[in-house]
Enzyme design. Structure first.
Site, PDB file in Angstrom:
ATOM      1  N   ASP A   1     -11.406   2.731   3.844  1.00  0.00           N
ATOM      2  CA  ASP A   1     -11.671   1.295   3.768  1.00  0.00           C
ATOM      3  C   ASP A   1     -13.167   1.004   3.688  1.00  0.00           C
ATOM      4  O   ASP A   1     -13.565  -0.120   3.364  1.00  0.00           O
ATOM      5  CB  ASP A   1     -11.096   0.601   5.016  1.00  0.00           C
TER       6      ASP A   1
ATOM      7  N   GLN B   1      -4.788  -1.551   9.741  1.00  0.00           N
ATOM      8  CA  GLN B   1      -4.522  -2.866   9.142  1.00  0.00           C
ATOM      9  C   GLN B   1      -5.083  -3.962  10.043  1.00  0.00           C
ATOM     10  O   GLN B   1      -4.749  -4.039  11.220  1.00  0.00           O
ATOM     11  CB  GLN B   1      -3.012  -3.052   8.940  1.00  0.00           C
TER      12      GLN B   1
ATOM     13  N   LYS C   1       0.838  -1.205   0.000  1.00  0.00           N
ATOM     14  CA  LYS C   1       0.000   0.000   0.000  1.00  0.00           C
ATOM     15  C   LYS C   1       0.868   1.248   0.000  1.00  0.00           C
ATOM     16  O   LYS C   1       0.636   2.196  -0.764  1.00  0.00           O
ATOM     17  CB  LYS C   1      -0.925   0.005   1.227  1.00  0.00           C
TER      18      LYS C   1
END
Lengths: 284, 284
Positions: free
Chosen positions: B122, B99, B55
């Protein structure tokens, strides 16, 4: 043929829940809390007037503090938002309900989003819809929530069953599908763009119909022995209340069927009152 | 038999979106805004380390302001919440990503809820999940969002089609089903408690598999000509990356199939970066 289906009346469940809710309200009152429900009613729609009157009547019979604020059809969005803000801050109000539909000048999304999610006893706020989708529901849309209670009361197994929901409204179809999924059904979401609808409906052990078209669902849509939940509230040409399901012929092959009236309808208000009480309990 | 399916690589789409995103970033920079992405990484899980590195690499290659904050496995929930609060208030950060998975002492719900929904690139915050369920999506879970882009790129019709989603995670299965529904598919949500899974999968014109079991889906699950989307990222006994779908045999009868690697995977990071850019654009 004759009727073979068990008629899933909600009468006994509503009576039972009323008793339970009365006990909850009495206990709250001993602690100095009276459940408060505020209803915002805009315009003169006869149907909305009746719905609101029924809600108020039942809230009052349980000893709620029940407020109905009425507005003319042409009220501004700003005024509605201001009123919601006041109820959000009002400690005597535990549930806020905006009677739908709203007039054109008012954006339903904006108005529903303005309600404090803690007081959103209709379960329409994005936070409450999101919690449902995540599988951690708090306030739940009242009609599907009531259907789950009705299924439970009639001891219908859900896990592992095939469920088909016809209709994908935010108020019924979508939250219904999530509740069935949470309970381990395999769930198909079908709607006006679905091809071969009868064929798909016929796979259902549990069929929930919420399309708003009187007597649309005939026996060709039904798997023998299926549980058929009719959310429809339509009027036939004579003005008689009828469901989305052609009950007389479907009852010949279904295992269970909810009547209209006397099935799903009374559960919706019951869950609204129930969620208001829960919301009031949390303030202690 | 031979492979008849069209292989739905995401390579060309990712390249195309990268170019578009580069142009968007350049334009933002002219206006004095650098897209900022903050990643919170807890513990030493090798998989998480790799994901985060990928990422970061792609964010940096587009010229993002990319921050990775690392914590030991035993960090307190309070400290994570404090850090999120700081990033929420930091005007140079437009996307915040925690994460997953998180260590036991940290409640994922609490942590994900703490992220400002505007910076929730997200799409996991209840408000964003709720907006999706309501059919007014803003930030969308990146993997299903990427799958929709991939379907669009390969000109797959969705309206009126039968879609089956296998797996009901909050990250993939549930938002995927809502996106397909929004696009007028008839959608079945199936999962580990589903009976006769192969039979159900075989009704699908579009089959999305997100179960995390290597090579679980064999050709018995596939309708001839179906579009098969494989979200799986599993490792076989030799450590090789494999999907949930037994691609060699399924490709003999499917119409389209996404490869693993090179299919869904690269779309997820792409949509994450894309949503961060959109979030940065909104600050102007």
């Amino acid at each position: 043929m004759t009727i073979s289906a068990i008629i899933m009346s909600s009468k006994n469940l509503v009576d039972k829940m009323n008793e339970e809710m009365q006990a909850m309200v009495n206990e709250l009152k001993l602690k100095g809390v009276i459940p408060g429900l505020a209803v915002l009613l805009i315009g003169e729609s006869p149907a909305s007037q009746i719905y609101v009157r029924n809600k108020q009547k039942r809230a009052q019979s349980l000893g709620f503090n029940s407020k109905v604020v009425r507005y003319p059809q042409e009220v501004s969005e700003q005024e509605i938002l201001r009123e919601i803000k006041q109820f959000n801050q009002d400690d005597t109000i535990h549930g806020i309900l905006i009677q739908l539909p709203l007039p054109k000048q008012i954006d339903p999304e904006k108005v529903l989003n303005a309600v404090n999610p803690e007081k959103d006893v209709d379960g329409f706020h994005p936070v409450n819809m999101g919690k449902l989708l995540i599988g951690e529901p708090d306030k739940i849309a009242c009609t599907p929530y009531g259907i789950m209670k009705l299924l439970e009361y009639h001891q219908i197994d859900i896990a592992g069953k095939t469920a088909v929901v016809i209709g994908r409204s935010n108020i019924v179809g979508k939250p219904m599908a999530q509740l069935l999924l949470m309970n381990d059904a395999t769930v198909t979401m079908s709607h006006s763009k679905t091809n071969h609808l009868a064929e798909i409906a016929k796979t259902a052990d549990i069929l929930v119909v919420a399309i708003g078209r009187g007597h649309f669902i005939t026996k060709e849509f039904i798997k023998p022995g299926a549980v058929v939940i009719d959310v429809g509230m339509n009027h036939d040409v004579k003005g008689k209340l009828i469901g989305d399901v052609k009950a007389d012929e479907v009852a010949e092959i279904a295992g269970y069927i909810t009547p209209v009236p006397g099935g799903v309808g009374p559960m919706t208000i019951t869950m609204l009152l129930y969620q208001t009480i829960i919301s009031a309990q949390r303030t202690i």
